[in-house]
Design a protein around this motif. Structure first.
Motif, PDB file in Angstrom:
ATOM      1  N   ASN A   1       9.149   5.640   4.646  1.00 30.02           N
ATOM      2  CA  ASN A   1       8.596   6.966   4.357  1.00 30.02           C
ATOM      3  C   ASN A   1       9.653   7.872   3.722  1.00 30.02           C
ATOM      4  O   ASN A   1       9.935   8.962   4.195  1.00 30.02           O
TER       5      ASN A   1
ATOM      6  N   LYS B   1       0.855  -1.191   0.000  1.00 28.70           N
ATOM      7  CA  LYS B   1       0.000   0.000   0.000  1.00 28.70           C
ATOM      8  C   LYS B   1       0.886   1.234   0.000  1.00 28.70           C
ATOM      9  O   LYS B   1       1.910   1.275   0.694  1.00 28.70           O
ATOM     10  N   THR B   2       0.498   2.207  -0.803  1.00 32.75           N
ATOM     11  CA  THR B   2       1.240   3.475  -0.839  1.00 32.75           C
ATOM     12  C   THR B   2       0.354   4.587  -0.280  1.00 32.75           C
ATOM     13  O   THR B   2      -0.873   4.506  -0.294  1.00 32.75           O
TER      14      THR B   2
ATOM     15  N   GLN C   1       4.837  -6.300   9.061  1.00 35.57           N
ATOM     16  CA  GLN C   1       4.733  -5.098   8.234  1.00 35.57           C
ATOM     17  C   GLN C   1       6.020  -4.285   8.282  1.00 35.57           C
ATOM     18  O   GLN C   1       6.750  -4.305   9.274  1.00 35.57           O
TER      19      GLN C   1
ATOM     20  N   THR D   1       3.300  -5.565   3.613  1.00 31.88           N
ATOM     21  CA  THR D   1       2.855  -6.568   4.579  1.00 31.88           C
ATOM     22  C   THR D   1       3.073  -7.972   4.027  1.00 31.88           C
ATOM     23  O   THR D   1       2.744  -8.255   2.872  1.00 31.88           O
TER      24      THR D   1
ATOM     25  N   ALA E   1      11.849  -1.619   1.503  1.00 35.10           N
ATOM     26  CA  ALA E   1      10.845  -2.321   2.299  1.00 35.10           C
ATOM     27  C   ALA E   1      10.891  -3.823   2.020  1.00 35.10           C
ATOM     28  O   ALA E   1      10.761  -4.647   2.933  1.00 35.10           O
TER      29      ALA E   1
ATOM     30  N   PHE F   1       7.150  -0.235   7.104  1.00 29.80           N
ATOM     31  CA  PHE F   1       6.724   1.074   6.585  1.00 29.80           C
ATOM     32  C   PHE F   1       7.957   1.917   6.291  1.00 29.80           C
ATOM     33  O   PHE F   1       8.802   2.119   7.157  1.00 29.80           O
TER      34      PHE F   1
ATOM     35  N   ARG G   1       3.839   0.925   2.644  1.00 25.69           N
ATOM     36  CA  ARG G   1       3.595  -0.016   3.725  1.00 25.69           C
ATOM     37  C   ARG G   1       3.489  -1.407   3.092  1.00 25.69           C
ATOM     38  O   ARG G   1       2.593  -1.670   2.295  1.00 25.69           O
TER      39      ARG G   1
END
Length: 223
Positions: free
Chosen positions: A139, A106-107, A135, A128, A150, A137, A126
């Motif tokens: 940034n 997910k962005t 998870q 998962t 990630a 994250f 993010r």
């Protein structure tokens, strides 16, 4: 393989050495390589390597009992126990790649320091791992770099979790196999007084106990 002395005191420690020597001869007869990893007072840890080695040694785990007359008292029978644990070695490999279908990405817009570009574009990632729920994250300012970083971190975390689970299972299996130095879970008895050996699981017997312990001919009890 781990051999641990138990009931029987010094004679049990002596039996650890004798049994390990027999295993090395047995391994050599089958073309396996043996390596002593550690040796202390009454304990030996070793590695055997070769095609078919697991099939040859997997049934050695449990308590081994030797009965003989002590050197200082010919009129009595002395019983000693040695616990043997046999475990497959976990290969030391790099982290295994995670399948794409196990990863959810997910962005979102970035937040915190970074200026309007970071806050208005969906650069934050993010990631998962759906089977475990782990998870990560990230940034940063660049979505591509964030996904790459990630993925690396998530892969490391998941592999570390799996490694911990495998190690916990390994430790539990070892504990069940060794389980102290008493007579419970006895799988084999080598009676040097009567010159015979018996496998308590299969019922296999031999009157050539010295060939087993001095020459490593365990096939007399496992075939």
């Amino acid at each position: 393989m781990e051999l641990q002395f138990g009931e029987g005191g010094d004679d049990s420690k002596k039996f650890v050495q004798e049994l390990f020597s027999a295993y090395c001869k047995y391994a050599d007869s089958l073309g396996f390589k043996s390596e002593l990893l550690s040796s202390s007072d009454g304990q030996i840890v070793a590695k055997f390597v070769g095609e078919g080695v697991w099939n040859a040694f997997q049934y050695e785990s449990g308590k081994h009992c030797v009965q003989r007359q002590p050197d200082n008292n010919k009129g009595q029978k002395h019983t000693s126990m040695v616990a043997v644990a046999v475990m497959p070695m976990r290969p030391d490999t790099d982290y295994e790649a995670l399948p794409d279908d196990e990863i959810e990405i997910k962005t979102q817009g970035g937040h915190g320091p970074g200026g309007q570009h970071q806050n208005k574009t969906e650069s934050a990632v993010r990631m998962t791992h759906t089977p475990t729920g782990i998870q990560v994250f990230i940034n940063g300012r660049d979505q591509y770099s964030n996904k790459k970083e990630a993925r690396k971190i998530l892969t490391a975390k998941v592999n570390d979790l799996y490694a911990e689970q495998v190690q916990a299972e390994y430790d539990e299996q070892r504990k069940q196999q060794v389980d102290g130095g008493g007579r419970g879970n006895k799988i084999r008895t080598y009676n040097l007084i009567k010159g015979r050996a018996v496998d308590h699981r299969s019922g296999a017997k031999t009157t050539q106990v010295k060939r087993v312990l001095e020459k490593g001919e365990f096939q007399l009890l496992i075939e």
